[in-house]
Design a protein around this motif. Structure first.
Motif, PDB file in Angstrom:
ATOM      1  N   THR A  98       0.832  -1.200   0.000  1.00 22.62           N
ATOM      2  CA  THR A  98       0.000   0.000   0.000  1.00 22.62           C
ATOM      3  C   THR A  98       0.865   1.246   0.000  1.00 22.62           C
ATOM      4  N   ALA A  99       0.351   2.276  -0.640  1.00 22.95           N
ATOM      5  CA  ALA A  99       1.055   3.561  -0.630  1.00 22.95           C
ATOM      6  C   ALA A  99       1.097   4.099   0.796  1.00 22.95           C
ATOM      7  N   GLU A 100       2.204   4.674   1.156  1.00 14.26           N
ATOM      8  CA  GLU A 100       2.369   5.188   2.519  1.00 14.26           C
ATOM      9  C   GLU A 100       1.621   6.509   2.675  1.00 14.26           C
ATOM     10  N   ASN A 101       0.619   6.497   3.549  1.00 11.19           N
ATOM     11  CA  ASN A 101      -0.198   7.684   3.835  1.00 11.19           C
ATOM     12  C   ASN A 101      -0.705   8.347   2.560  1.00 11.19           C
ATOM     13  N   PRO A 102      -1.525   7.640   1.777  1.00 12.73           N
ATOM     14  CA  PRO A 102      -2.063   8.288   0.566  1.00 12.73           C
ATOM     15  C   PRO A 102      -2.992   9.434   0.926  1.00 12.73           C
ATOM     16  N   GLN A 103      -3.035  10.443   0.087  1.00 12.92           N
ATOM     17  CA  GLN A 103      -3.897  11.597   0.342  1.00 12.92           C
ATOM     18  C   GLN A 103      -5.341  11.201   0.102  1.00 12.92           C
ATOM     19  N   CYS A 104      -6.146  11.260   1.158  1.00 14.95           N
ATOM     20  CA  CYS A 104      -7.564  10.918   1.079  1.00 14.95           C
ATOM     21  C   CYS A 104      -8.389  12.144   1.457  1.00 14.95           C
ATOM     22  N   LEU A 105      -9.456  12.358   0.701  1.00 15.76           N
ATOM     23  CA  LEU A 105     -10.211  13.616   0.819  1.00 15.76           C
ATOM     24  C   LEU A 105     -10.903  13.760   2.166  1.00 15.76           C
ATOM     25  N   LEU A 106     -11.592  12.720   2.621  1.00 12.19           N
ATOM     26  CA  LEU A 106     -12.317  12.834   3.889  1.00 12.19           C
ATOM     27  C   LEU A 106     -11.354  13.119   5.029  1.00 12.19           C
ATOM     28  N   GLY A 107     -10.243  12.409   5.057  1.00 14.10           N
ATOM     29  CA  GLY A 107      -9.252  12.654   6.105  1.00 14.10           C
ATOM     30  C   GLY A 107      -8.690  14.056   6.053  1.00 14.10           C
ATOM     31  N   LEU A 150     -10.109   7.318  11.689  1.00 10.57           N
ATOM     32  CA  LEU A 150     -11.072   7.466  10.584  1.00 10.57           C
ATOM     33  C   LEU A 150     -10.349   7.522   9.245  1.00 10.57           C
ATOM     34  N   MET A 151      -9.205   8.182   9.210  1.00 13.69           N
ATOM     35  CA  MET A 151      -8.425   8.238   7.977  1.00 13.69           C
ATOM     36  C   MET A 151      -7.935   6.847   7.576  1.00 13.69           C
ATOM     37  N   ALA A 152      -7.557   6.044   8.560  1.00 11.62           N
ATOM     38  CA  ALA A 152      -7.115   4.676   8.263  1.00 11.62           C
ATOM     39  C   ALA A 152      -8.260   3.843   7.695  1.00 11.62           C
ATOM     40  N   ILE A 153      -9.467   4.027   8.230  1.00  6.84           N
ATOM     41  CA  ILE A 153     -10.629   3.306   7.702  1.00  6.84           C
ATOM     42  C   ILE A 153     -10.900   3.728   6.260  1.00  6.84           C
ATOM     43  N   GLU A 154     -10.816   5.025   6.006  1.00  4.00           N
ATOM     44  CA  GLU A 154     -11.019   5.511   4.639  1.00  4.00           C
ATOM     45  C   GLU A 154      -9.986   4.912   3.691  1.00  4.00           C
ATOM     46  N   THR A 155      -8.747   4.803   4.143  1.00  7.14           N
ATOM     47  CA  THR A 155      -7.693   4.242   3.300  1.00  7.14           C
ATOM     48  C   THR A 155      -7.988   2.791   2.958  1.00  7.14           C
ATOM     49  N   VAL A 156      -8.469   2.014   3.930  1.00  6.80           N
ATOM     50  CA  VAL A 156      -8.789   0.608   3.673  1.00  6.80           C
ATOM     51  C   VAL A 156      -9.899   0.492   2.638  1.00  6.80           C
ATOM     52  N   LEU A 160     -20.753   8.634   9.449  1.00  7.03           N
ATOM     53  CA  LEU A 160     -21.836   8.297   8.526  1.00  7.03           C
ATOM     54  C   LEU A 160     -21.315   8.101   7.103  1.00  7.03           C
ATOM     55  N   LYS A 161     -20.375   8.949   6.697  1.00  4.32           N
ATOM     56  CA  LYS A 161     -19.813   8.820   5.354  1.00  4.32           C
ATOM     57  C   LYS A 161     -19.051   7.507   5.208  1.00  4.32           C
ATOM     58  N   LEU A 162     -18.269   7.153   6.206  1.00  4.44           N
ATOM     59  CA  LEU A 162     -17.538   5.885   6.151  1.00  4.44           C
ATOM     60  C   LEU A 162     -18.504   4.706   6.108  1.00  4.44           C
ATOM     61  N   LYS A 163     -19.579   4.781   6.890  1.00  5.69           N
ATOM     62  CA  LYS A 163     -20.560   3.698   6.894  1.00  5.69           C
ATOM     63  C   LYS A 163     -21.234   3.596   5.532  1.00  5.69           C
ATOM     64  N   GLU A 164     -21.544   4.724   4.946  1.00  7.88           N
ATOM     65  CA  GLU A 164     -22.175   4.723   3.628  1.00  7.88           C
ATOM     66  C   GLU A 164     -21.265   4.089   2.571  1.00  7.88           C
ATOM     67  N   GLU A 165     -19.995   4.440   2.601  1.00  7.81           N
ATOM     68  CA  GLU A 165     -19.065   3.886   1.611  1.00  7.81           C
ATOM     69  C   GLU A 165     -18.768   2.419   1.899  1.00  7.81           C
ATOM     70  N   GLU A 166     -18.759   2.033   3.172  1.00 11.97           N
ATOM     71  CA  GLU A 166     -18.492   0.635   3.503  1.00 11.97           C
ATOM     72  C   GLU A 166     -19.623  -0.261   3.026  1.00 11.97           C
ATOM     73  N   LEU A 167     -20.855   0.236   3.063  1.00 11.99           N
ATOM     74  CA  LEU A 167     -21.985  -0.559   2.587  1.00 11.99           C
ATOM     75  C   LEU A 167     -21.838  -0.908   1.112  1.00 11.99           C
ATOM     76  N   LYS A 168     -21.204  -0.034   0.349  1.00  8.50           N
ATOM     77  CA  LYS A 168     -21.003  -0.310  -1.074  1.00  8.50           C
ATOM     78  C   LYS A 168     -19.967  -1.407  -1.294  1.00  8.50           C
ATOM     79  N   GLU A 169     -18.975  -1.480  -0.413  1.00  9.43           N
ATOM     80  CA  GLU A 169     -17.881  -2.438  -0.601  1.00  9.43           C
ATOM     81  C   GLU A 169     -18.073  -3.715   0.210  1.00  9.43           C
TER      82      GLU A 169
END
Length: 949
Positions: free
Chosen positions: A309-318, A813-819, A767-776
């Motif tokens: 995995t890329a080290e600390n990728p730039q994620c928008l929510l985080g 939360l940023m780590a969850i978004e990255t996963v 809520l945003k993480l939960k919404e995106e997790e439901l898709k995956e």
């Protein structure tokens, strides 16, 4: 002095050579540690290791600090945790009496483990001890020191009888160089290592490595026992250019366009701005063969894949959450942020407002009230500000500001704006987080502040938007417009303080509107009376006054003041009627009854036969949590003296006194017992007694606590006047409370605002993480989000937040978004969205899920399976791109292979031969070779017989 000079005195100076040296103390200390860890004796007889246990099993370790003179060492015991098994009682074979480490050298079930200590990968052992220099100590570089340590561990193993291998870390730590030894009954294994920067040309192939291995074991048998070989080639896929962007390109035609990941107001962005999967490492295995065959990757019997995995990728929510959280540390006020010029004009505005308020409270006004209202003053000041402020100086663009305000205050087309936006899950999460409902104004304000801070100007834009927001709230208060997105009623103490303040302001607007509506009804009735009297002719003065009294017998509306309202106008007037009476039999108590709501449970008054009526009462004054805390502090400061206790009781009985006055007005001739029967039935004790005629009668009386001398209820009842609720002093002064709320909001610094909105923005992030997790549909992420919600509840409920822990929580939360973004990237790369066969699709979904959970995943079917076909296609496409680049640079056509040259080659050689003499025991020999572009490593374990040599 004479004795000191006597030469015979030197005869008695004796040197004790039996004193332990520093080296002996070190050896003794190592033996003590081995005894403490119970590593003494034979470790043979334990179960054979299962396949893949080094990766799936649990590893444990123990640490201890030891010293060699002033040099600090750390001794660590690494071991694979296994369930203890009972001895089956069978006699052990001779080869099973070897130490456990020697048996592991020949085990083929755990070659090339993807996740283990380097010594486990190189030697295949399940248990070992490492002695390494302390944290701040220099590396062991000199040969003499290395030999001293090796002799120390050799003596320690011999003295203690420990059969666990022991290593010493030498050279610089980054080189991962170890030397060690393992001893058993009549056998010994020496662990040796070679590490070079470049691969020598003569050892860049298998035959050269075999020559090293044969020369090292020095076996004189002919023919030589077979050497079992296992090979792993690693290919790295660096180029993902054939895949789409992690984020869609920006739409420059929209209002919010021009930025990657731009979203509408009211939403948080999600996903990575860069590829979250760096290289894909593909390993091909050629296991356990004796004769070398063609090493074509496509023909390899075993494939495995791991993703880096890329080290600390730039994620928008985080990024949005982090930048918003940084505002909590800013100390500037709104005036300091927006500039002195704007602050001066705001000062003029405030002076206009204060003069307006002072003129409103004056007994006589020389100009119409409407022109002196706060609303007109605020909006005139706002016009001056906008007129003098240059467009370039405004932190927020006018179109952006209007869009935000329209989103925050959508008084029209509500369903069209929010039907698609409000999440349908975790509706009560705001109660856990002490946030605000996801469809509330506070929640939407937090989202807008977060987006404005990140994309439209940072701190200055946040201050500007907050200023406009407060002005809009004042405008709505002055014009009696309810604030959209806030539940009616008193403030909800389960929500954040800012949400409570907005609810309080809305409650004030509701009370003010109700009062104004009652005024309109009264004025309308007066106007209709005047019209009817003009049509019917003059009426008697007595009849006219009586009619007016029936409509409103209290204070006239002309004497009301918006700044200091003395009385409260109730909404329910159905009980304010005069009861008709028969001529000559006038009941004055009925005539005076006011503010009745309805009869109460068919009860009658104790001193008459009249029904007991429920009165129209004032609603209790709503309060926010900070006001409640302030009130509690005031009451606590009154102390426990008699005077303080009495004053505290008076302050707490304001609502009780109001209800008593309303009850007296609705029930003329009532007594305290009547009031208690309605207000607190438990304090009116009813029992059956026998009278003088031996008849059972029901008798009631006040409870014991009501009869205590100086009881607060008795004193309040005696002082209560006969006054209906509509003519009482208001318990809740909505004008005063509204101004207090608006002042509280106006003086908020951006940092205070951010802290107040932080629960809402973290709520939105979950809520945003939960919404995106439901898709995956990632089970591990689902569990992590639930744990994060529980943790956030503990962090956000205390009034004083621990910002260090909140920062760590945002990182979670940023780590969850990255996963989640990694899962999405892998699904896109392995064509899960394309039309695959149902069986292949299920296998690919399981394969991608395994890539996220496990360090390395075996590819079913190797190159012939569905996942293997996709991997091959990825490499082929990357090779084509590389070949096109080479053609453009060199201009010479060349046949492109499917796979690039291997980035790393690992070769494992092992056999079992007698050593050092032909008549010695046949013992395991092993050599692990690593060949990379900038590294060459040989890790050998060579066993020898110490009894028959």
């Amino acid at each position: 002095m004479a004795a000191d000079s006597d030469p015979e005195s030197e005869v008695f100076e004796i040197t004790d050579f039996t004193t332990a040296s520093e080296w002996e103390r070190f050896v003794s200390r190592v033996e003590e540690v081995l005894n403490d860890w119970k590593l003494i004796g034979n470790s043979a007889g334990r179960s054979t290791l299962g396949k893949g246990i080094y990766t799936s099993g649990t590893w444990g370790e123990k640490n201890q600090d030891i010293s060699f003179a002033d040099f600090k060492f750390n001794i660590t015991h690494y071991f694979l945790k296994q369930e203890s098994e009972k001895d089956d009682g069978q006699d052990m074979l001779e080869e099973d009496t070897f130490p456990l480490a020697m048996q592991d050298l020949l085990c083929m079930n755990n070659d090339f483990p993807p996740r283990a200590h380097c010594l486990v990968r190189w030697y295949g052992i399940r248990e070992f001890v490492v002695i390494s220099p302390g944290t701040n100590c220099e590396a062991i570089i000199s040969e003499s020191k290395c030999n001293l340590l090796l002799s120390s561990i050799s003596i320690s193993l011999a003295n203690s009888g420990c059969q666990v291998p022991m290593f010493v870390q030498i050279q610089q730590k980054w080189r991962r160089m170890y030397a060690g030894e393992c001893q058993g009954p009549g056998v010994r294994t020496d662990f040796e290592m070679v590490h070079l920067r470049k691969v020598p040309s003569q050892y860049n192939h298998l035959s050269g490595l075999l020559d090293i291995f044969k020369s090292k074991i020095g076996c004189s048998l002919s023919p030589l026992p077979p050497v079992i070989i296992a090979i792993r080639f690693t290919y790295i896929l660096q180029d993902w250019q054939q895949h789409s962007w992690p984020q869609q390109p920006p739409d420059f035609d929209t209002l919010l366009g021009g930025e990657v990941g731009a979203v509408e107001f009211g939403k948080l962005p999600f996903g990575a701005c860069e590829e979250p999967i760096s290289p894909l490492c593909h390993g091909t295995f050629y296991k356990h063969f004796v004769i070398v065959v063609d090493l074509d990757p496509l023909q390899a019997p075993h494939w495995s894949v791991r993703v880096r995995t890329a080290e600390n990728p730039q994620c928008l929510l985080g990024d949005f959450l982090t930048e918003f959280f940084k505002l909590c540390c800013r100390k500037e006020s709104t005036e300091e942020i927006l500039g002195r010029g704007l602050a001066e004009e705001e000062g003029k505005e405030n002076s206009d407002i204060s003069s307006a308020l002072s003129k409103l409270t004056e007994p006589a006004a020389t100009v119409p009230i409407s022109r002196l209202s706060v609303s007109s003053m605020v909006h005139s000041a706002r016009k001056h500000i906008r007129r003098r402020r240059h467009i370039d100086d405004s932190p927020l663009n006018t179109d952006i500001l209007n869009s935000v305000l329209l989103f925050l205050f959508p008084d029209a087309a509500v369903e069209k704006l929010f039907a698609h936006w409000s999440p349908c899950f975790l509706q009560n999460l705001y109660l856990q987080l002490k946030s605000a409902p996801s469809d509330s104004l506070t929640y939407r304000l937090a989202l807008c502040m977060c987006v404005v801070n990140y994309s439209y100007g940072g701190l200055r834009a946040v201050a500007h938007l907050w200023q406009e927001f407060v002005l809009e709230l004042r405008y709505r208060w002055e014009n009696n417009y309810l604030i959209y997105g806030l539940a009616g009623g008193p403030p909800d103490l389960r929500c954040c303080l800012l949400h409570q303040k907005l609810q309080m302001l809305n409650c004030c607007i509701e009370r003010k509107r109700a009062r104004d509506e009652a005024r309109k009804v009264l004025e309308g009735s007066k106007e209709s009376e005047r019209r009817s009297s003009s049509h019917q002719g003059a009426r008697p003065a007595q009849e006219s006054s009586t009619s007016t009294k029936e409509v409103y017998p209290g204070k006239s509306w002309d004497s009301w003041s918006d700044s200091e309202d003395e009385f409260f106008e109730c909404l329910s007037d159905q009980g304010d009627t005069e009861v008709p009476h028969a001529e000559g039999n006038e009941d004055r108590s009925k005539k005076k009854a006011e503010g009745r709501l309805h009869p109460y449970n068919n009860m009658t008054l104790l001193n008459s036969t009249e029904p007991l009526y429920v009165p129209v009462t004032q609603e209790p004054a709503p309060m926010t949590e900070d006001l409640l805390e302030e009130q509690s502090e005031v009451l606590a400061k009154l102390g426990t003296s008699a005077e303080g206790t009495h004053l505290r009781a008076r302050m707490q009985s304001a609502c009780l006194l109001s209800d008593m006055e309303s009850f007296k007005a609705a029930n003329p001739g009532c007594v305290l017992e009547d009031f208690v029967r309605w207000y607190s039935p438990r304090d009116y004790v009813v029992e059956e007694v026998v009278d003088e005629m031996d008849n059972k009668v029901v008798k009631g009386e006040l409870s014991a606590r009501m009869k205590i001398p100086g009881n607060m209820w008795v004193e309040a009842w005696e002082t209560a006047r006969v006054t209906p609720a509509r003519r009482q002093r208001r318990l809740f002064d909505d004008t005063k409370e509204a101004e207090k709320v608006l002042h509280y909001l106006a003086v908020q610094k951006p940092a205070d605002l951010t802290c107040g909105l932080l629960p809402c923005i973290l709520h939105a992030g979950i809520l945003k993480l939960k919404e995106e997790e439901l898709k995956e549909d990632i089970p591990s992420v689902k569990k992590t989000i639930q744990q994060a919600s529980s943790q956030a509840s503990k962090l956000l409920h205390p009034p004083n937040h621990d910002y260090k822990k909140l920062e760590d929580f945002i990182n979670q939360l940023m780590a969850i978004e990255t996963v989640i973004t990694r899962a999405r990237s892998l699904k896109a790369k392995f064509a899960l969205c394309e039309g695959e066969k149902e069986d292949d699709r299920e296998e690919l979904e399981k394969f991608v899920s395994s890539l996220l959970e496990e360090p390395e995943v075996v590819v079913n079917g190797a190159g012939q399976g569905p996942a293997g076909s996709i991997i091959r296609r990825l490499f082929v496409n990357a090779q084509k791109v590389r070949n096109l680049t080479l053609l453009s640079d060199v201009g010479v056509p060349n046949k492109t292979p499917d796979f690039p040259p291997p980035a790393g080659r690992e070769i494992l050689l092992r056999t079992c031969v007698p050593r050092p003499a032909p008549y010695s025991k046949a013992l395991p020999q092993r050599l692990f070779c690593v060949l990379m572009r900038e590294e060459f490593r040989l890790a050998g374990a060579f066993s020898s017989d110490t009894s028959f040599f």
